[in-house]
Write an enzyme that holds these catalytic residues in place. Sequence first.
Site, PDB file in Angstrom:
ATOM      1  N   LEU B 194       4.585   0.340   4.983  1.00  0.00           N
ATOM      2  CA  LEU B 194       4.457  -0.025   3.568  1.00  0.00           C
ATOM      3  C   LEU B 194       3.569   0.981   2.837  1.00  0.00           C
ATOM      4  O   LEU B 194       2.519   1.389   3.347  1.00  0.00           O
ATOM      5  CB  LEU B 194       3.870  -1.434   3.441  1.00  0.00           C
ATOM      6  CG  LEU B 194       4.696  -2.575   4.036  1.00  0.00           C
ATOM      7  CD1 LEU B 194       4.019  -3.914   3.777  1.00  0.00           C
ATOM      8  CD2 LEU B 194       6.109  -2.586   3.473  1.00  0.00           C
ATOM      9  N   GLY B 235      -0.522  -3.394  11.200  1.00  0.00           N
ATOM     10  CA  GLY B 235      -0.976  -4.087  10.000  1.00  0.00           C
ATOM     11  C   GLY B 235       0.101  -4.168   8.935  1.00  0.00           C
ATOM     12  O   GLY B 235       0.447  -5.262   8.464  1.00  0.00           O
ATOM     13  N   ASP B 236       0.647  -2.994   8.580  1.00  0.00           N
ATOM     14  CA  ASP B 236       1.706  -3.001   7.563  1.00  0.00           C
ATOM     15  C   ASP B 236       2.895  -2.179   8.068  1.00  0.00           C
ATOM     16  O   ASP B 236       3.569  -1.521   7.300  1.00  0.00           O
ATOM     17  CB  ASP B 236       1.190  -2.471   6.227  1.00  0.00           C
ATOM     18  CG  ASP B 236       0.712  -1.032   6.342  1.00  0.00           C
ATOM     19  OD1 ASP B 236       0.520  -0.380   5.286  1.00  0.00           O
ATOM     20  OD2 ASP B 236       0.537  -0.546   7.478  1.00  0.00           O
ATOM     21  N   GLU B 237       3.084  -2.231   9.390  1.00  0.00           N
ATOM     22  CA  GLU B 237       4.179  -1.468  10.000  1.00  0.00           C
ATOM     23  C   GLU B 237       5.197  -2.405  10.628  1.00  0.00           C
ATOM     24  O   GLU B 237       4.820  -3.410  11.258  1.00  0.00           O
ATOM     25  CB  GLU B 237       3.641  -0.603  11.131  1.00  0.00           C
ATOM     26  CG  GLU B 237       2.978   0.691  10.711  1.00  0.00           C
ATOM     27  CD  GLU B 237       2.433   1.379  11.954  1.00  0.00           C
ATOM     28  OE1 GLU B 237       1.199   1.347  12.143  1.00  0.00           O
ATOM     29  OE2 GLU B 237       3.236   1.900  12.749  1.00  0.00           O
TER      30      GLU B 237
END
Lengths: 199, 335
Positions: B194, B235-237
């Site tokens: 993201l 985390g944002d993957e």
Amino acid sequence: MLGLVNRMLQVFVVDTYGPSLWSDMAAASGLGDPEFEAMLHYDSAVTDRLLTAAARQLDKPRAALLEDVGTYLVCHSNMQPVRRLLRFCGVDFLDFLHSLEDLRDRVRLAVPDLVLPDLEVTEAAGRRLRIACRGDLPGFGHVLVGLLRAMADDHGALVLLDHLGDGPDGEILEVTLIDECFAEGRRFLLGRGALEVAP
Amino acid sequence: MTLPAPLLDRLCPLHLWIGGDGRVRQAGPTLRKLLGGDPGGEPLLDLCEVVRPRALASLSALLAAPGRKLRLRLRQPPRTGFVGHLHPDGAGGAVLDLSFGLAVADAVQDHALTSSDFAPTDLSVELLFLLEAKTAAMDSSRRLNQRLQSARAAAEEEALTDPLTGLGNRRSADQTLARLSRARAPFGLLHIDLDRFKQVNDSLGHAAGDAVLQAVGGLLPANLRHGDRAARVGGDEFLVVIPGTPDPGRLRALAERLIAAIEAPVIHDGAACRVSASIGIALHAAGAAQAPDTLLRAADRALYAAKARGRGRAAFDPEAGPAASDPAPEAPRAP
């Protein structure tokens, strides 16, 4: 200690007082999970904590509570399988009382991990029998009082039952057989018929 | 010594005493109960048949083979079965001693028998006790096994699930990749990262960030087919595995659809949270035997390329040959 003991306590409390009282009791005993598995093993201290919490919760002395458990094991409709197995032990009530000496071995035949206390039955004067109860289940004598009273009813016998306390020979019970054929008693057929499943 | 008839009744509640003529002289009390009356005078072989051994089908044959183990059956319904042995009584007749054998459970059921129908020494009652007690114990154990099996399945499921988004977790992604590469199956791999997620977290708070992640967790399965697998691996993957022959054009189109969906603002607590995504695409051809690590590195390089070209877009591994990248040039991105 085989979970069956704790499981019996659990179903007794749930069937007699309801599930929320059991949850409270379990929490008060410091139990994470209030569900006991009859065929698994638990720390012996757990049983003691449960009984203490139950006595406190129900505001009843431990002895009276244990006696109620004994009665429940014979009388409650969910306990039909237990009542049947006890009826197998003796043709009539007197025969059943004498067979108590074999109860420990008989139970182990079915559930090897369940070791009941050793029971010794001696005849005394005046149609009295003395039962000495020695083993690793303290208070079992009180359970026995409730159980014997209920079994006497089941056989249609009239008896006097007393728990005489703890001694060097273990817990002592006294049974006076007043009338073996006082009432009809409950029918017991060897065939299982449409038997419902054990708890 | 002659045995008084009443003694025989006491010792063997299930017996038949026959005369030399083969007719019943006396039947034990439990047998009378089974027959519903006294069979006195009836021929033995009218009352019951010898099932085994088949050769002993006549009275004379039976009398000539005393002590043999017999399997018999009453002729009248429900044709209750017995085990028996026959011995001459020294006066031309014989006594047939019987028991129910293994069929005792059926017999007591069919005839409503009680303990007093058996001699105290008869082990039938003990056998029935054992049968009932063991059945109860087995039933209890079986139900425990079922509970344990369910609990294990639930625990395994939990161990492979990312609690925030409900997608698979890193372990689940590793398992999927290992399985497909071991099978040399063809598939495409998308590595999604993201863009501007940290800014959302910093400016609008972690709850907003969680809401964005949950939104992505919802839109990924909504945009994928039934057999595709999506997992949150950082985390944002995210990783998306697309089984089937990897078509670069279709994978790019999918990636761009996902980016568009991710760019839709997520409203949290009245604030609009906006993120985008960079996506690296790697391909695993049919029959290839690339280790999952190799493929993940390729997807990583592709992701890096997407970020380097300005983010908010998809890219293929720059080190891959022409077969592993998009034949059409990248469509211009709107600012």
